[in-house]
Design an enzyme around this catalytic site. Structure first.
Site, PDB file in Angstrom:
ATOM      1  CB  VAL A  24     -10.815  65.692 -36.654  1.00  0.00           C
ATOM      2  CG1 VAL A  24     -11.273  66.034 -35.243  1.00  0.00           C
ATOM      3  CG2 VAL A  24     -10.038  64.377 -36.660  1.00  0.00           C
ATOM      4  CB  ILE A 126       5.677  62.080 -52.000  1.00  0.00           C
ATOM      5  CG1 ILE A 126       6.449  60.753 -52.045  1.00  0.00           C
ATOM      6  CG2 ILE A 126       5.602  62.673 -50.613  1.00  0.00           C
ATOM      7  CD1 ILE A 126       7.946  60.927 -51.802  1.00  0.00           C
ATOM      8  CG  ASP A 129       1.666  56.226 -57.285  1.00  0.00           C
ATOM      9  OD1 ASP A 129       0.919  56.783 -56.463  1.00  0.00           O
ATOM     10  OD2 ASP A 129       2.324  55.204 -57.012  1.00  0.00           O
ATOM     11  N   GLY A 170       9.544  58.017 -56.071  1.00  0.00           N
ATOM     12  CA  GLY A 170       8.406  57.916 -56.992  1.00  0.00           C
ATOM     13  C   GLY A 170       8.009  56.474 -57.260  1.00  0.00           C
ATOM     14  NE  ARG A 171       5.626  52.499 -53.874  1.00  0.00           N
ATOM     15  CZ  ARG A 171       6.095  51.883 -52.798  1.00  0.00           C
ATOM     16  NH1 ARG A 171       6.715  50.734 -52.913  1.00  0.00           N
ATOM     17  NH2 ARG A 171       5.959  52.399 -51.595  1.00  0.00           N
TER      18      ARG A 171
HETATM   19  O1  F6P Z   1       5.336  55.780 -51.813  1.00  0.00           O
HETATM   20  C1  F6P Z   1       6.129  56.769 -51.253  1.00  0.00           C
HETATM   21  C2  F6P Z   1       7.583  56.352 -51.273  1.00  0.00           C
HETATM   22  O2  F6P Z   1       8.342  57.404 -50.688  1.00  0.00           O
HETATM   23  C3  F6P Z   1       8.152  55.980 -52.630  1.00  0.00           C
HETATM   24  O3  F6P Z   1       8.477  57.090 -53.416  1.00  0.00           O
HETATM   25  C4  F6P Z   1       9.336  55.148 -52.230  1.00  0.00           C
HETATM   26  O4  F6P Z   1       9.705  54.258 -53.249  1.00  0.00           O
HETATM   27  C5  F6P Z   1       8.835  54.430 -51.013  1.00  0.00           C
HETATM   28  O5  F6P Z   1       7.764  55.194 -50.476  1.00  0.00           O
HETATM   29  C6  F6P Z   1       9.855  54.221 -49.934  1.00  0.00           C
HETATM   30  O6  F6P Z   1       9.257  53.480 -48.943  1.00  0.00           O
HETATM   31  P1  F6P Z   1       9.814  53.334 -47.460  1.00  0.00           P
HETATM   32  O7  F6P Z   1       9.695  54.663 -46.786  1.00  0.00           O
HETATM   33  O8  F6P Z   1       8.913  52.297 -46.855  1.00  0.00           O
HETATM   34  O9  F6P Z   1      11.233  52.910 -47.587  1.00  0.00           O
END
Ligand code: F6P
Length: 319
Positions: A24, A126, A129, A170-171
């Site tokens: 912004v 976070i 990746d 971390g998915r």
């Molecule tokens: O992509 C960020 C993240 O926090 C992942 O680490 C996690 O698997 C996912 O999002 C959780 O998603 P939500 O907040 O939609 O449950």
């Protein structure tokens, strides 16, 4: 260009507010009109725009979450939703869109670009990746959040002689686990990229036991395995008392670290510069300590491998 919009999409990440602020203010500095889109692509499709002036982004630099709010948008995955999203931008004479989010959000951006909307992505997640960038906004804060939580858990681990398994986010990527595991001196780090050697982990626990150390911290990336399942396996295999803590969304909350704020500010500024230079389909990236512009498609390229040298070092230090 005269008028741009900015949105945050996917999971919120600490530092997103600092990125919005930078977009912004840098936009206004260059004489642009800047709009904010509420609730990510969901808000875009339904026309939820707000005017962003200098004051709109005052007092947000240090706040977690995202003042524009965010969403995971199933509608943006449909051709109809994508068409509506582009129409909302054209209807308001918006020349370009900046998307702050993860790789899923960048895919949505690409569908707008295919309809002729100039776009720039800022990596905000976070998970760290996203291919092409050494860091994403929010990763550093999340790792610090894990380290703070583990240092509290360690008090109980040492007081009770327990083995704690701490499951982190971390998915399907082990970066948060690896970085935080090293930072808190974890005895073992379990990541999805590398098959865990349970025999080795148990042998390490036994060796520790022999020299009088009866507490341990094991960091488990959510994409690798269920910490509960592993905890039970370790209990049965070693006879040690195990406990599991799933840190969950604690990791995503709170004020961003100084590092994330600086990274987000630089990336927000760079995104505006890219658009002012007439470029599109780009992403901002942090490469070798510099903020650079890369083709957005790099984000969908082969995933950056886990830092194997750091993983090996962590194992060597936890001998
Ligand atoms: O992509 C960020 C993240 O926090 C992942 O680490 C996690 O698997 C996912 O999002 C959780 O998603 P939500 O907040 O939609 O449950």
């Amino acid at each position: 260009i005269k008028k741009i919009a900015v949105l945050t999409s996917g999971g919120d990440a600490p530092g997103m507010n600092a990125a919005i602020r930078a977009v912004v203010r840098k936009g206004i500095y260059h004489g642009l009109e800047v709009l904010g889109v509420k609730k990510g692509y969901e808000g875009l499709i339904h026309g939820e725009f707000i005017t962003m002036n200098l004051g709109a982004v005052a007092d947000i630099i240090h706040r977690g979450g995202t003042m524009l709010m965010t969403a995971r948008s199933p509608e943006m995955m449909t051709p109809e939703g994508q068409k509506n999203a582009a129409e909302q931008l054209r209807y308001r004479d918006i020349d370009a869109l900046i998307i702050i989010g993860g790789d899923g959000s960048f895919l949505g951006a690409q569908t707008l670009s295919a309809q002729g909307i100039p776009i720039v992505g800022i990596p905000g997640t976070i998970d760290n990746d996203i291919s092409g960038t050494d860091l994403t906004i929010g990763f550093d804060t999340a790792v610090n959040n894990v380290v703070q939580a583990v240092s509290k858990i360690r008090d109980t681990a040492t007081s009770h002689d327990r083995t704690f398994l701490v499951e982190v986010m971390g998915r399907d990527c082990g970066n948060i686990a690896l970085q935080s595991g090293v930072a808190c001196g974890a005895e073992s780090i379990i990541v999805p990229e590398i098959m865990p050697d349970m025999e080795d982990i148990m042998a390490k626990l036994a060796r520790g036991h022999q020299r009088g150390k009866n507490h341990s911290i094991i960091i488990v990336a959510e994409g690798a395995a269920s910490a509960f399942k592993l905890g039970e396996e370790l209990r049965q295999g070693t006879g040690f008392e195990t406990r599991v803590t799933i840190l969950g969304h604690i990791q995503r909350g709170g004020s961003p670290s100084a590092m994330d704020v600086v990274l987000a500010s630089q990336m927000g500024g760079k995104a505006v510069e890219i658009l002012c230079a007439g470029e599109t389909d780009r992403m901002t990236a942090y490469v070798n300590q510099e903020i650079v512009s890369l083709p957005l498609e790099i984000a969908y390229g082969e995933r950056r491998p886990l830092n194997r040298a750091l993983y090996d070092l962590a194992n060597q230090l936890a001998i």
